[in-house]
Design a protein around this motif. Structure first.
Motif, PDB file in Angstrom:
ATOM      1  N   VAL A  36      -7.183  12.708  -8.620  1.00  0.00           N
ATOM      2  CA  VAL A  36      -7.100  14.077  -8.101  1.00  0.00           C
ATOM      3  C   VAL A  36      -6.646  14.006  -6.648  1.00  0.00           C
ATOM      4  O   VAL A  36      -7.254  13.298  -5.842  1.00  0.00           O
ATOM      5  CB  VAL A  36      -8.481  14.762  -8.162  1.00  0.00           C
ATOM      6  CG1 VAL A  36      -8.380  16.202  -7.637  1.00  0.00           C
ATOM      7  CG2 VAL A  36      -9.039  14.742  -9.578  1.00  0.00           C
ATOM      8  N   LYS A  37      -5.587  14.710  -6.333  1.00  0.00           N
ATOM      9  CA  LYS A  37      -5.116  14.702  -4.949  1.00  0.00           C
ATOM     10  C   LYS A  37      -6.080  15.544  -4.104  1.00  0.00           C
ATOM     11  O   LYS A  37      -6.442  16.656  -4.480  1.00  0.00           O
ATOM     12  CB  LYS A  37      -3.688  15.272  -4.885  1.00  0.00           C
ATOM     13  CG  LYS A  37      -3.026  15.007  -3.546  1.00  0.00           C
ATOM     14  CD  LYS A  37      -1.545  14.797  -3.675  1.00  0.00           C
ATOM     15  CE  LYS A  37      -0.900  14.581  -2.328  1.00  0.00           C
ATOM     16  NZ  LYS A  37       0.487  14.158  -2.433  1.00  0.00           N
ATOM     17  N   GLY A  38      -6.503  14.970  -3.006  1.00  0.00           N
ATOM     18  CA  GLY A  38      -7.472  15.692  -2.175  1.00  0.00           C
ATOM     19  C   GLY A  38      -8.867  15.663  -2.777  1.00  0.00           C
ATOM     20  O   GLY A  38      -9.671  16.567  -2.514  1.00  0.00           O
ATOM     21  N   PHE A  43       0.837  -1.198   0.000  1.00  0.00           N
ATOM     22  CA  PHE A  43       0.000   0.000   0.000  1.00  0.00           C
ATOM     23  C   PHE A  43       0.870   1.246   0.000  1.00  0.00           C
ATOM     24  O   PHE A  43       1.925   1.268   0.643  1.00  0.00           O
ATOM     25  CB  PHE A  43      -0.885   0.030   1.253  1.00  0.00           C
ATOM     26  CG  PHE A  43      -1.915  -1.060   1.286  1.00  0.00           C
ATOM     27  CD1 PHE A  43      -3.088  -0.934   0.554  1.00  0.00           C
ATOM     28  CD2 PHE A  43      -1.722  -2.204   2.040  1.00  0.00           C
ATOM     29  CE1 PHE A  43      -4.049  -1.937   0.583  1.00  0.00           C
ATOM     30  CE2 PHE A  43      -2.672  -3.216   2.075  1.00  0.00           C
ATOM     31  CZ  PHE A  43      -3.840  -3.085   1.343  1.00  0.00           C
ATOM     32  N   GLN A  44       0.385   2.293  -0.654  1.00  0.00           N
ATOM     33  CA  GLN A  44       1.045   3.596  -0.508  1.00  0.00           C
ATOM     34  C   GLN A  44       0.996   3.968   0.971  1.00  0.00           C
ATOM     35  O   GLN A  44      -0.092   4.027   1.559  1.00  0.00           O
ATOM     36  CB  GLN A  44       0.257   4.645  -1.289  1.00  0.00           C
ATOM     37  CG  GLN A  44       0.832   5.034  -2.631  1.00  0.00           C
ATOM     38  CD  GLN A  44       0.086   6.230  -3.206  1.00  0.00           C
ATOM     39  OE1 GLN A  44      -1.037   6.077  -3.659  1.00  0.00           O
ATOM     40  NE2 GLN A  44       0.708   7.397  -3.197  1.00  0.00           N
ATOM     41  N   GLY A  45       2.143   4.209   1.558  1.00  0.00           N
ATOM     42  CA  GLY A  45       2.198   4.427   3.007  1.00  0.00           C
ATOM     43  C   GLY A  45       1.289   5.540   3.492  1.00  0.00           C
ATOM     44  O   GLY A  45       0.639   5.424   4.537  1.00  0.00           O
ATOM     45  N   ASP A  97       2.783   8.797  -7.885  1.00  0.00           N
ATOM     46  CA  ASP A  97       3.476   9.262  -9.102  1.00  0.00           C
ATOM     47  C   ASP A  97       4.753  10.018  -8.729  1.00  0.00           C
ATOM     48  O   ASP A  97       5.779   9.889  -9.387  1.00  0.00           O
ATOM     49  CB  ASP A  97       2.558  10.091 -10.018  1.00  0.00           C
ATOM     50  CG  ASP A  97       1.800  11.206  -9.308  1.00  0.00           C
ATOM     51  OD1 ASP A  97       1.919  11.343  -8.071  1.00  0.00           O
ATOM     52  OD2 ASP A  97       1.065  11.935  -9.999  1.00  0.00           O
ATOM     53  N   GLY A  98       4.709  10.745  -7.610  1.00  0.00           N
ATOM     54  CA  GLY A  98       5.933  11.405  -7.145  1.00  0.00           C
ATOM     55  C   GLY A  98       6.967  10.374  -6.739  1.00  0.00           C
ATOM     56  O   GLY A  98       8.174  10.570  -6.931  1.00  0.00           O
ATOM     57  N   GLU A  99       6.501   9.275  -6.216  1.00  0.00           N
ATOM     58  CA  GLU A  99       7.405   8.209  -5.763  1.00  0.00           C
ATOM     59  C   GLU A  99       8.236   7.650  -6.916  1.00  0.00           C
ATOM     60  O   GLU A  99       9.302   7.074  -6.702  1.00  0.00           O
ATOM     61  CB  GLU A  99       6.566   7.097  -5.104  1.00  0.00           C
ATOM     62  CG  GLU A  99       7.390   6.024  -4.419  1.00  0.00           C
ATOM     63  CD  GLU A  99       6.549   5.033  -3.625  1.00  0.00           C
ATOM     64  OE1 GLU A  99       5.305   5.062  -3.778  1.00  0.00           O
ATOM     65  OE2 GLU A  99       7.123   4.243  -2.872  1.00  0.00           O
ATOM     66  N   THR A 115       6.299   0.381   3.614  1.00  0.00           N
ATOM     67  CA  THR A 115       6.379   1.018   2.292  1.00  0.00           C
ATOM     68  C   THR A 115       6.659   2.506   2.351  1.00  0.00           C
ATOM     69  O   THR A 115       6.858   3.111   1.311  1.00  0.00           O
ATOM     70  CB  THR A 115       5.039   0.875   1.549  1.00  0.00           C
ATOM     71  OG1 THR A 115       4.004   1.247   2.446  1.00  0.00           O
ATOM     72  CG2 THR A 115       4.815  -0.519   1.051  1.00  0.00           C
ATOM     73  N   VAL A 116       6.654   3.088   3.527  1.00  0.00           N
ATOM     74  CA  VAL A 116       6.539   4.547   3.505  1.00  0.00           C
ATOM     75  C   VAL A 116       7.802   5.267   3.110  1.00  0.00           C
ATOM     76  O   VAL A 116       7.752   6.412   2.682  1.00  0.00           O
ATOM     77  CB  VAL A 116       6.002   5.073   4.845  1.00  0.00           C
ATOM     78  CG1 VAL A 116       7.100   5.148   5.886  1.00  0.00           C
ATOM     79  CG2 VAL A 116       5.356   6.436   4.633  1.00  0.00           C
ATOM     80  N   SER A 117       8.938   4.607   3.193  1.00  0.00           N
ATOM     81  CA  SER A 117      10.126   5.238   2.641  1.00  0.00           C
ATOM     82  C   SER A 117      10.025   5.058   1.129  1.00  0.00           C
ATOM     83  O   SER A 117      10.084   3.934   0.610  1.00  0.00           O
ATOM     84  CB  SER A 117      11.379   4.576   3.205  1.00  0.00           C
ATOM     85  OG  SER A 117      12.495   5.162   2.617  1.00  0.00           O
ATOM     86  N   MET A 118       9.827   6.170   0.442  1.00  0.00           N
ATOM     87  CA  MET A 118       9.483   6.126  -0.983  1.00  0.00           C
ATOM     88  C   MET A 118      10.465   5.276  -1.801  1.00  0.00           C
ATOM     89  O   MET A 118      11.683   5.426  -1.650  1.00  0.00           O
ATOM     90  CB  MET A 118       9.495   7.533  -1.580  1.00  0.00           C
ATOM     91  CG  MET A 118       8.675   8.556  -0.857  1.00  0.00           C
ATOM     92  SD  MET A 118       7.096   8.805  -1.646  1.00  0.00           S
ATOM     93  CE  MET A 118       6.045   8.030  -0.450  1.00  0.00           C
TER      94      MET A 118
HETATM   95  C1  LIG Z   1      12.582   8.237   0.819  1.00  0.00           C
HETATM   96  C2  LIG Z   1      11.550   9.258   1.158  1.00  0.00           C
HETATM   97  N1  LIG Z   1      11.766  10.543   0.868  1.00  0.00           N
HETATM   98  C3  LIG Z   1      10.850  11.468   1.186  1.00  0.00           C
HETATM   99  C4  LIG Z   1       9.689  11.148   1.816  1.00  0.00           C
HETATM  100  C5  LIG Z   1       8.721  12.237   2.217  1.00  0.00           C
HETATM  101  N2  LIG Z   1       7.476  12.184   1.444  1.00  0.00           N
HETATM  102  C6  LIG Z   1       6.429  11.569   1.910  1.00  0.00           C
HETATM  103  S1  LIG Z   1       5.133  11.569   0.859  1.00  0.00           S
HETATM  104  C7  LIG Z   1       5.959  12.477  -0.254  1.00  0.00           C
HETATM  105  C8  LIG Z   1       5.277  12.853  -1.517  1.00  0.00           C
HETATM  106  C9  LIG Z   1       4.614  11.680  -2.139  1.00  0.00           C
HETATM  107  O1  LIG Z   1       4.090  11.991  -3.378  1.00  0.00           O
HETATM  108  P1  LIG Z   1       3.465  10.867  -4.258  1.00  0.00           P
HETATM  109  O2  LIG Z   1       4.373   9.712  -4.347  1.00  0.00           O
HETATM  110  O3  LIG Z   1       3.046  11.472  -5.539  1.00  0.00           O
HETATM  111  O4  LIG Z   1       2.220  10.362  -3.411  1.00  0.00           O
HETATM  112  P2  LIG Z   1       0.780  11.019  -3.261  1.00  0.00           P
HETATM  113  O5  LIG Z   1       0.675  11.413  -1.825  1.00  0.00           O
HETATM  114  O6  LIG Z   1       0.714  12.192  -4.188  1.00  0.00           O
HETATM  115  O7  LIG Z   1      -0.192   9.963  -3.645  1.00  0.00           O
HETATM  116  C10 LIG Z   1       7.253  12.732   0.206  1.00  0.00           C
HETATM  117  C11 LIG Z   1       8.262  13.516  -0.505  1.00  0.00           C
HETATM  118  C12 LIG Z   1       9.492   9.778   2.108  1.00  0.00           C
HETATM  119  N3  LIG Z   1       8.406   9.337   2.719  1.00  0.00           N
HETATM  120  N4  LIG Z   1      10.410   8.858   1.734  1.00  0.00           N
END
Ligand SMILES: Cc1ncc(C[n+]2csc(CCOP(=O)(O)OP(=O)(O)O)c2C)c(N)n1
Ligand SMILES: [Mg+2]
Length: 897
Positions: free
Chosen positions: A395-397, A142-144, A234-236, A195-198
């Protein structure tokens, strides 16, 4: 729809083009999509033969991959499922909001889940199998940051009561809490995958899918349709870890793997690709890597507009716009969308003239449309021969009023009361305005149709998810006698601890009971560690077997690849190897198969390179052995600065579940491996081991025996706790205590001899196998003493071991001085640490050890110097001894050279 194809200006080609297109359409309509694809492939081949280069483009139109006419109807009760989803959305946001009102700054996220909800709910209701008969089901990463939604669903399922949700991010209270993110360490019955460390989630998911196949191909588990789903931001995808192993999945034909990229176009600070379109970029990357790509961009309500747009202008406009604009449309509302998007062309304005601004802003993006999502998932799970990625535009949010699609929405935790009230209205929730403003959680009765449906869906899919369940392993570790060959010493033969380890490994691989559970992992370094014989013995895992005759087939130790090969030869990827280690080291929980990974690698490319993954491994309660090879800043000769590890033990000490050892002799290594198997797999402890092994050859002594000729229990205990006396003073009582670890123990032994013979100084020699473990134990004892001031003080193991000894302590390792300095607070005398602080050099061991001042001469010098300072040795004689020993007293400190 006619096509906007531009053609050569020289000739009017349009009639011919139309005929070709019509013929193509006939084939597709008359004979099906597969025939259409075959025709296209044949034409491409022909064009290639005729020397006409393909465009090489890896981006298709900004449209859904699955056209409307190929969709199947949605199988569930959409209205009911929508109500369930809305309730989960509400409880997730009420939980986070409420917690931040109560405890400002405690955090949590609303916007990520709000974009992901439909993508998850379609999965929970129709795809995610918790089990396949008695076999484990699908695995979901899961997305953390979407965790609040996962908790809110478990709340509706009756798995968590209201109090539990009220303890979100309050884990240190009287009643159980909910962890911020997926942490199996904190919620071992619930979360499986941290999973939360991207980037770590997607990377681990790829190797999990591969390991699933490995277990199937090796008949350790039966094959089932089980899948690994990874929900990725997508940022991940900015993280190299996320995209870096995509080709592995395609190469290994992992059709058990589905990535869902939640393309909400935003990351934490702002747009992911404001000036481009992230979906186009990712489509190219995934297609190029050989994945099946399914784009879910537009919701069903756009279909009607596409049908009425006969010129292709709508698509043209969509492809003119970049993500920064797409985000702004959702932030600024319907009138803005009409003016800025449709308003560019009068024909498009016309196209939507029948829609109000409110209707315009509610035109859905694909990731919020269950029909589109269902069809994409269905295709993904039916796809054969490779992995699938779903690029879902969201859409975020989503639905959060003024928070929707704002740059700041990621960190939004509290909403205005008006927003809460309008959320409840918009999502048609049965919550009174007052309760909404107070962000009250809402749980329907157990017999409410929503709850009945939700429970039925989950029971049809085999149970709740996520869930992590342990079963007894029935594992029996071999006893120490089993390792006789290695506790018996090398009988004068020069061997390295690495060679000793590889022969232990080969023995374990042959074992009729546990042999099949051993998973050797190596990142293209097998020859460095002498694994050739193991490769011959059990083969390298290759899903396709060996399609070629290896050039060395006539040799005894040829390069053997097999479909059921046992060694994971990962190629040059420590991150990938660590992901395999993670899959294998958690298989006891995920598959109920206690595989035992031994991951052998250059110790320099371990903790400092993949430290975050090792941290996640600890969180996941991983078990296994990390084997840091070619260890030691002066023992790894020749390779120089980038290869010489003098600090991995310090980094290992930062991981609470990691037991780290620096053995000098093969019997020490055997004792530790035996203990590891026992503690991890028989006793079930959530720990793992880090052992350094070296490539220096020397005779391995045999392990001491006691009066009854049995292996000495004291030595065994000392090895495991971290210290034991290896060789007492050669004659008479010791006036100094010398500590040594790894191959530097040999330098210490030589120093002992020199001190006695040249300077008449007697010293005991101790093998220190683990400063880290000694310190941990001492800290535990100290804490107990602190908390029990009126009770008799307890003594740490290190002091018990040193009882009745006297004189200064000189500790030498092939690691930074901080490694041994850890013991300083407990010792009666100021510790003298010798170690390898500083950047490495290329040279042989003799020069390296002299440079870093860990050779026997430096140990002797340090001992005499300390004795002189303590008034136990004449100072002038000590100064003269330093000259005799060849010590350059004026040269700069190697730590800074
Ligand atoms: C390795 C790492 N770097 C930075 C972060 C901090 N961080 C948490 S969420 C996030 C943005 C996530 O964006 P996205 O992947 O697009 O997920 P969304 O919330 O938009 O679904 C960041 C930079 C993290 N959790 N892990
Ligand atoms: Mg995002």
């Amino acid at each position: 729809m006619t096509t906007n194809v531009s053609i050569s200006p020289q000739a009017d080609f349009s009639q011919e083009l139309l005929e070709w297109i019509e013929s193509f359409d006939d084939v597709v309509v008359g004979e099906g999509a597969e025939q259409g694809a075959a025709l296209l492939a044949a034409l491409k081949q022909r064009a290639h033969e005729a020397g006409i280069a393909g465009s090489g483009e890896l981006t298709t139109h900004y449209l859904n991959t699955i056209p409307k006419h190929e969709e199947v109807p949605y199988p569930g009760d959409r209205a009911l499922e929508q109500r369930i989803e809305n309730l989960i959305r509400w409880n997730a946001l009420a939980m986070v909001h409420g917690q931040n009102k109560k405890d400002s700054g405690i955090g949590g996220h609303i916007a990520t889940y709000s974009s992901l909800a439909t993508l998850l709910e379609v999965g929970f209701n129709h795809f995610f199998h918790a089990s396949y008969g008695d076999q484990p089901g699908d695995f979901i990463y899961f997305q953390g940051h979407a965790s609040p939604g996962i908790y809110a669903r478990a709340f509706l399922e009756g798995r968590f009561d209201e109090q539990r949700l009220l303890n979100f991010r309050h884990e240190l209270r009287d009643t159980p809490g909910l962890s911020s993110y997926p942490h199996p360490w904190l919620m071992p019955d619930f979360w499986r995958f941290p999973t939360v460390s991207m980037g770590i989630g997607p990377l681990n998911a790829i190797y999990q899918a591969r390991f699933m196949r490995y277990l199937e191909n090796r008949s350790l588990i039966p094959a089932t349709p089980r899948k690994v789903w990874a929900f990725v931001g997508d940022g991940e995808t900015d993280e190299v870890d996320t995209l870096g192993a995509l080709t592995v999945a395609a190469r290994e034909k992992l059709d058990n793997l589905v990535f869902v990229v939640n393309c909400n176009l935003q990351r934490l600070d702002g747009p992911v690709r404001g000036n481009k379109r992230i979906i186009d970029e990712l489509e190219g990357v995934f297609l190029g890597a050989g994945w099946n790509v399914i784009k879910v961009i537009w919701g069903s309500d756009w279909d009607a507009l596409f049908e009425r747009d006969h010129t292709g202008l709508l698509l043209k406009r969509m492809e003119e716009v970049v993500d920064g604009e797409y985000q702004a449309y959702k932030a600024k509302g319907g009138a803005y969308l009409r003016q800025e998007f449709f308003g560019k062309y009068p024909e498009l304005l016309n196209l939507v003239s029948h829609l109000s601004d409110d209707e315009l802003i509610h035109l859905h993006r694909g990731g919020h449309d269950p029909v589109k999502v269902f069809n994409a998932y269905k295709r993904a799970v039916e796809h054969k021969g490779g992995p699938t990625v779903i690029l879902a535009k969201t859409v975020k949010g989503y639905g959060l009023g003024s928070t929707q699609a704002r740059n700041a929405s990621h960190q939004e935790k509290k909403l205005a009361e008006d927003v809460l009230a309008s959320f409840v209205r918009e999502f048609d929730l049965p919550i009174a305005e007052e309760a909404a403003r107070a962000a009250k959680l809402y749980l329907p009765r157990k017999d409410a149709p929503e709850i009945v449906d939700l429970q039925e869906r989950r029971s049809a899919l085999g149970g709740y998810m996520p869930s992590r369940e342990l079963r007894p392993l029935h594992f029996q570790a071999p006893d120490l006698d089993y390792f006789k060959e290695w506790t018996g010493g090398s009988r004068g033969r020069d061997v390295s601890t690495t060679m000793g380890f590889v022969s232990i490994l080969r023995h374990l691989l042959k074992d009729p009971t546990i042999g099949k559970l051993i998973v050797p992992i190596v990142p293209d370094e097998g020859r460095t560690f002498g694994l050739e014989s193991a490769i011959r013995q059990v083969g390298i895992y290759a899903a396709d077997g060996q399609k070629y005759k290896p050039h060395d087939v006539d040799m005894l130790l040829f390069y053997r690849e097999e479909k059921d090969g046992q060694i994971l030869e990962e190629g040059i990827t420590e991150a990938g190897s660590m992901a395999s280690f993670t899959a294998a080291g958690t298989a006891y929980a995920n598959y109920h198969v206690p595989t035992i990974p031994f991951y052998m690698y250059y110790s320099m490319f371990g903790f400092q390179r993949v430290g975050d993954m090792i941290w996640a491994f600890a969180d996941a309660r991983g078990k296994g052995f990390l084997m840091g090879g070619t260890a030691g800043r002066t023992t790894m000769l020749g390779e120089g600065l980038q290869h010489q590890d003098g600090h991995s033990h310090l980094l290992a000490s930062t991981v609470p579940t990691c037991l780290s050892y620096d053995p000098a002799f093969v019997y020490e290594l055997a004792v530790i491996v035996q203990d590891g198997l026992h503690r991890m797999y028989e006793k079930g402890e959530s720990v793992f081991y880090y052992l350094t092994m070296y490539n220096e050859d020397y005779p391995m002594p045999e392990m001491a025996v006691d009066a009854s000729k049995a292996l000495s229990k004291d030595v065994r205990e000392g090895i495991l706790r971290g210290i034991y006396k290896f060789r007492p003073a050669l004659a008479g009582k010791a006036v100094a205590q010398l500590f040594g670890s790894g191959p530097i123990l040999n330098e210490v032994l030589r120093a002992q001899q020199l001190l006695a013979e040249k300077y008449g100084v007697q010293a005991d020699v101790w093998s220190v196998t683990s400063y880290n473990e000694l310190r941990r134990e001492a800290l535990t004892v100290e804490r107990w003493n602190r908390l029990h001031p009126s009770e008799q003080e307890k003594t740490p193991y290190i002091l018990k071991a040193l009882q009745k000894t006297s004189g200064p302590i000189i500790a030498a390792t092939d690691y930074m001085k901080l490694v041994s300095d850890q013991l300083a607070p407990w010792l009666h005398t100021r510790l003298v640490s010798l170690g390898t602080d500083g950047l490495g050099r290329s040279d042989n061991r003799e020069h390296l050890r002299r440079h870093f001042e860990v050779n026997a001469e430096s140990i002797v010098a340090a001992t005499l110097s300390k004795l002189a300072r303590d008034g136990k040795f004449e100072a002038a004689r000590a100064a003269k001894a330093l000259v005799e020993l060849g010590i350059d007293t004026e040269i700069g400190d190697p730590a800074r050279r």
